[in-house]
Design a protein around this motif. Structure first.
Motif, mmCIF file in Angstrom:
data_model
loop_
_atom_site.group_PDB
_atom_site.id
_atom_site.type_symbol
_atom_site.label_atom_id
_atom_site.label_comp_id
_atom_site.label_asym_id
_atom_site.label_seq_id
_atom_site.Cartn_x
_atom_site.Cartn_y
_atom_site.Cartn_z
ATOM 1 N N ILE A 228 4.975 9.889 -5.550
ATOM 2 C CA ILE A 228 4.244 9.858 -7.348
ATOM 3 C C ILE A 228 3.250 8.585 -6.982
ATOM 4 N N GLU A 229 4.164 7.417 -6.989
ATOM 5 C CA GLU A 229 3.217 6.397 -6.321
ATOM 6 C C GLU A 229 2.399 6.159 -5.444
ATOM 7 N N LEU A 230 2.224 7.126 -4.258
ATOM 8 C CA LEU A 230 1.702 7.423 -3.201
ATOM 9 C C LEU A 230 0.558 8.237 -2.817
ATOM 10 N N GLY A 231 0.712 9.475 -4.686
ATOM 11 C CA GLY A 231 -0.061 10.167 -5.082
ATOM 12 C C GLY A 231 -0.097 11.281 -4.107
ATOM 13 N N LYS A 232 1.091 11.625 -3.667
ATOM 14 C CA LYS A 232 1.508 12.295 -2.777
ATOM 15 C C LYS A 232 2.317 14.056 -4.046
ATOM 16 N N ARG A 233 2.426 13.297 -4.603
ATOM 17 C CA ARG A 233 3.072 14.736 -5.962
ATOM 18 C C ARG A 233 1.756 14.142 -7.033
ATOM 19 N N ASN A 234 1.936 14.751 -7.936
ATOM 20 C CA ASN A 234 1.378 14.749 -9.373
ATOM 21 C C ASN A 234 2.700 15.055 -10.507
ATOM 22 N N PRO A 235 2.814 13.955 -11.185
ATOM 23 C CA PRO A 235 4.027 14.360 -11.920
ATOM 24 C C PRO A 235 4.158 15.645 -12.914
ATOM 25 N N SER A 236 4.754 16.304 -13.564
ATOM 26 C CA SER A 236 4.397 16.939 -14.275
ATOM 27 C C SER A 236 4.664 16.904 -16.049
ATOM 28 N N VAL A 237 3.771 17.010 -16.973
ATOM 29 C CA VAL A 237 3.402 15.972 -18.382
ATOM 30 C C VAL A 237 4.734 15.805 -18.790
ATOM 31 N N GLN A 238 6.060 15.956 -18.426
ATOM 32 C CA GLN A 238 6.884 15.574 -19.050
ATOM 33 C C GLN A 238 7.275 13.792 -18.827
#
Length: 72
Positions: free
Chosen positions: A31-41
């Motif tokens: 998530i920090e690297l921008g490789k993954r987006n978090p779910s809304v939760q």
């Protein structure tokens, strides 16, 4: 890379934040690297933990690119 997220994390480790928001350190790192987006939760839990508005994860998702026109 989400430098703003790293800045909000400060001196806390990725592992510490990940445990607090109930995700793996690897997931948090992505998530920090921008490789993954978090779910809304997950976005809400991270934002609550680090003190920012969770919607920032979903702003500016599209990168604006300019098309180069072929001029002859």
């Amino acid at each position: 890379m989400r430098k703003w997220l790293i800045d909000h994390r400060g001196k806390q480790s990725q592992e510490t934040i990940a445990k607090k928001v109930c995700i793996s350190r690897g997931a948090y790192a992505n998530i920090e690297l921008g490789k993954r987006n978090p779910s809304v939760q997950v976005a809400k839990r991270i934002a609550d933990e680090l003190g920012f508005d969770w919607t920032i994860f979903f702003e500016n998702e599209c990168v604006d690119t300019k098309r180069r026109s072929n001029t002859a």
